[in-house]
Design a protein around this motif. Structure first.
Motif, mmCIF file in Angstrom:
data_model
loop_
_atom_site.group_PDB
_atom_site.id
_atom_site.type_symbol
_atom_site.label_atom_id
_atom_site.label_comp_id
_atom_site.label_asym_id
_atom_site.label_seq_id
_atom_site.Cartn_x
_atom_site.Cartn_y
_atom_site.Cartn_z
ATOM 1 N N THR A 197 -1.210 7.582 3.801
ATOM 2 C CA THR A 197 -2.336 7.179 4.647
ATOM 3 C C THR A 197 -2.771 5.725 4.411
ATOM 4 O O THR A 197 -3.032 5.007 5.383
ATOM 5 N N PRO A 198 -2.845 5.221 3.167
ATOM 6 C CA PRO A 198 -3.217 3.810 2.986
ATOM 7 C C PRO A 198 -2.243 2.849 3.680
ATOM 8 O O PRO A 198 -2.652 1.803 4.180
ATOM 9 N N TYR A 199 -0.980 3.208 3.740
ATOM 10 C CA TYR A 199 0.021 2.390 4.432
ATOM 11 C C TYR A 199 -0.318 2.279 5.914
ATOM 12 O O TYR A 199 -0.371 1.189 6.475
ATOM 13 N N LYS A 223 -9.030 5.197 -1.184
ATOM 14 C CA LYS A 223 -7.924 4.237 -1.174
ATOM 15 C C LYS A 223 -7.822 3.413 0.097
ATOM 16 O O LYS A 223 -7.155 2.391 0.100
ATOM 17 N N ILE A 224 -8.434 3.850 1.189
ATOM 18 C CA ILE A 224 -8.267 3.109 2.440
ATOM 19 C C ILE A 224 -9.452 2.181 2.687
ATOM 20 O O ILE A 224 -10.579 2.504 2.371
ATOM 21 N N ALA A 239 0.827 -1.214 0.000
ATOM 22 C CA ALA A 239 0.000 0.000 0.000
ATOM 23 C C ALA A 239 0.864 1.267 0.000
ATOM 24 O O ALA A 239 0.340 2.364 -0.141
ATOM 25 N N TRP A 240 2.182 1.097 0.156
ATOM 26 C CA TRP A 240 3.083 2.247 0.198
ATOM 27 C C TRP A 240 3.100 2.933 -1.163
ATOM 28 O O TRP A 240 3.101 2.296 -2.201
ATOM 29 N N SER A 241 3.109 4.232 -1.147
ATOM 30 C CA SER A 241 3.130 5.003 -2.382
ATOM 31 C C SER A 241 4.493 5.654 -2.561
ATOM 32 O O SER A 241 5.038 6.232 -1.619
#
Length: 161
Positions: free
Chosen positions: A76-78, A104-105, A39-41
């Motif tokens: 934030t998703p991370y 995304k979350i 999930a890391w961007s």
């Protein structure tokens, strides 16, 4: 200066040791961490190493922490994925960012909050006005384990800072 009590030194050593095991994958956390890293961007402003260190604090709490984040972002998703067993609350003042991150979350909440001040206002602080600064609704009801501050934006005089 008085010496640091032995109990605190022992706790600190255990904590550092546990973080090392978490980062090395010896606490059974590999699956959760790998999922979170997916999930890391690459657009996130933190380096991956910074994210891993902060993420290790969530892992230390069994991936079930109360995490409060000021400012939604590419990372934030991370945090949300890593803390799937806990509560993640993001305080955001920009509707565009809130919408983008909300899509995304999978877990976690985004709370919109309007700040009553700007960067320009705080150049000559009025202590009375700052004392009356409202906290975002509901955050005082929870004991937060981890608080990340990456907002509100403060790069222009008209931003909340």
């Amino acid at each position: 200066m008085s010496p640091i009590p032995a109990k605190i030194v022992r706790e600190a050593r255990r904590f550092v040791s546990d973080i090392g095991r978490i980062l090395n994958g010896t606490r059974g956390s590999d699956r959760i961490v790998r999922k979170a890293l997916r999930a890391w961007s690459s657009n996130a402003q933190l380096t991956r190493m910074q994210a891993e260190v902060i993420g290790s604090l969530i892992a230390y709490r069994g991936f079930a922490a109360n995490v409060l984040i000021f400012g939604a972002g590419h990372d934030t998703p991370y945090w949300s994925t890593l803390n799937a067993g806990g509560r993640t609350l993001v305080i955001e003042d920009d509707a565009t960012w809130a919408k983008m991150v909300r899509e995304k979350i999978k877990s976690g909440s985004i709370l919109m909050h309007t700040y009553p001040t700007t960067v320009e206002d705080t150049r000559k602080p009025d202590l009375k006005k700052l004392a009356d600064f409202p906290e975002p609704a509901g955050i005082g009801d929870t004991r937060w384990d981890i608080i990340l501050i990456d907002g509100p934006a403060g790069y222009q005089p008209d931003k909340p800072g």
